[in-house]
Design an enzyme around this catalytic site. Structure first.
Site, PDB file in Angstrom:
ATOM      1  N   PHE A  23      -1.233   3.362  -1.665  1.00  8.82           N
ATOM      2  CA  PHE A  23      -1.613   4.251  -0.569  1.00  8.82           C
ATOM      3  C   PHE A  23      -1.606   5.700  -1.082  1.00  8.82           C
ATOM      4  O   PHE A  23      -0.724   6.095  -1.833  1.00  8.82           O
ATOM      5  CB  PHE A  23      -0.607   4.097   0.575  1.00  8.82           C
ATOM      6  CG  PHE A  23      -1.162   4.381   1.939  1.00  8.82           C
ATOM      7  CD1 PHE A  23      -1.502   3.358   2.801  1.00  8.82           C
ATOM      8  CD2 PHE A  23      -1.343   5.692   2.371  1.00  8.82           C
ATOM      9  CE1 PHE A  23      -2.002   3.612   4.072  1.00  8.82           C
ATOM     10  CE2 PHE A  23      -1.838   5.964   3.634  1.00  8.82           C
ATOM     11  CZ  PHE A  23      -2.175   4.923   4.493  1.00  8.82           C
ATOM     12  N   GLU A  59       6.665  -0.769   1.148  1.00  9.74           N
ATOM     13  CA  GLU A  59       6.950  -1.968   0.332  1.00  9.74           C
ATOM     14  C   GLU A  59       7.713  -1.641  -0.965  1.00  9.74           C
ATOM     15  O   GLU A  59       8.067  -2.549  -1.726  1.00  9.74           O
ATOM     16  CB  GLU A  59       5.635  -2.674  -0.043  1.00  9.74           C
ATOM     17  CG  GLU A  59       4.988  -3.448   1.094  1.00  9.74           C
ATOM     18  CD  GLU A  59       4.322  -2.591   2.151  1.00  9.74           C
ATOM     19  OE1 GLU A  59       3.728  -1.561   1.784  1.00  9.74           O
ATOM     20  OE2 GLU A  59       4.413  -2.926   3.343  1.00  9.74           O
ATOM     21  N   VAL A  82       3.855   9.788   1.043  1.00 11.04           N
ATOM     22  CA  VAL A  82       3.720   9.608   2.491  1.00 11.04           C
ATOM     23  C   VAL A  82       3.364  10.966   3.095  1.00 11.04           C
ATOM     24  O   VAL A  82       4.087  11.951   2.890  1.00 11.04           O
ATOM     25  CB  VAL A  82       5.019   9.063   3.129  1.00 11.04           C
ATOM     26  CG1 VAL A  82       4.741   8.579   4.547  1.00 11.04           C
ATOM     27  CG2 VAL A  82       5.613   7.935   2.294  1.00 11.04           C
ATOM     28  N   HIS A  89       4.522   7.056  12.737  1.00 14.42           N
ATOM     29  CA  HIS A  89       4.434   6.140  11.592  1.00 14.42           C
ATOM     30  C   HIS A  89       5.071   6.758  10.350  1.00 14.42           C
ATOM     31  O   HIS A  89       5.760   6.080   9.581  1.00 14.42           O
ATOM     32  CB  HIS A  89       2.958   5.811  11.325  1.00 14.42           C
ATOM     33  CG  HIS A  89       2.750   4.593  10.497  1.00 14.42           C
ATOM     34  ND1 HIS A  89       3.119   3.334  10.911  1.00 14.42           N
ATOM     35  CD2 HIS A  89       2.207   4.437   9.276  1.00 14.42           C
ATOM     36  CE1 HIS A  89       2.814   2.462   9.970  1.00 14.42           C
ATOM     37  NE2 HIS A  89       2.271   3.108   8.965  1.00 14.42           N
TER      38      HIS A  89
END
Ligand code: INI
Length: 155
Positions: A23, A59, A82, A89
């Site tokens: 991500f 994860e 992030v 979230h």
């Protein structure tokens, strides 16, 4: 003068796992490149560095746990990014990444380095992935090398 115990920044045969999330891949790849380059430049061998990819920062923890408990690595380096969006979230993903990485280090006794960027914006992330604020992957690799050496001295 007290006896000072501290780790040096010279690798002596350490085995490293880098656990990196896909991500925000552009950012995380810059962190991975910084970490690998730093490990190599401080003496680590290619053959002693494994790169393990996971889907997202959420994860990272479980894979760090598996790597740390395998006995195959002297340090595990968690890399991810992030970025705060408009929802809660962010808090869950960033919180879980930090909590789980910290917990694995404590339970396994293997240093698990937290190189996960948690930023307000893509700009802040870019600044910290090879931009004007440096590269969090480089810092994480240096911490890993230092911790491996320090823990050997404490054995
Ligand atoms: N994962 C990240 O690594 N960074 C993010 O910014 C992010 N956001 O914003 O959602 C993110 N989400 C995915 C998450 O890590 C898990 O992969 C997903 O929820 C499946 O468990």
């Amino acid at each position: 003068m007290p006896r000072i115990l501290e780790g040096n920044l010279v690798d002596k045969g350490g085995r490293y796992a880098i656990v990196a999330s896909r991500f925000n891949g552009v950012i995380v790849e810059a962190l991975v490149a910084g970490a690998v380059d730093t490990l190599i430049r401080h003496g680590a061998e290619d053959a002693n560095i494994d790169l393990i990819r996971v889907p997202g920062a959420f994860e990272i923890g479980v894979v760090c746990k598996k790597a740390a408990e395998s006995g195959d690595y002297d340090a595990v380096i968690a890399l991810g990014c992030v970025i705060r969006g408009g929802t809660a979230h962010f808090e869950y993903v960033a919180g879980e990444a930090a909590k789980s990485v910290g917990a694995v280090g404590m339970s396994s006794g293997v240093p698990v380095i937290f190189g996960v960027l948690t930023t307000e914006s893509m700009e802040q992330a870019t600044d910290r992935a090879g931009g004007k604020m440096g590269n969090k992957g480089v810092e994480a690799a240096l911490s890993a090398i230092e911790m491996v050496d320090l823990l050997r001295k404490l054995e």
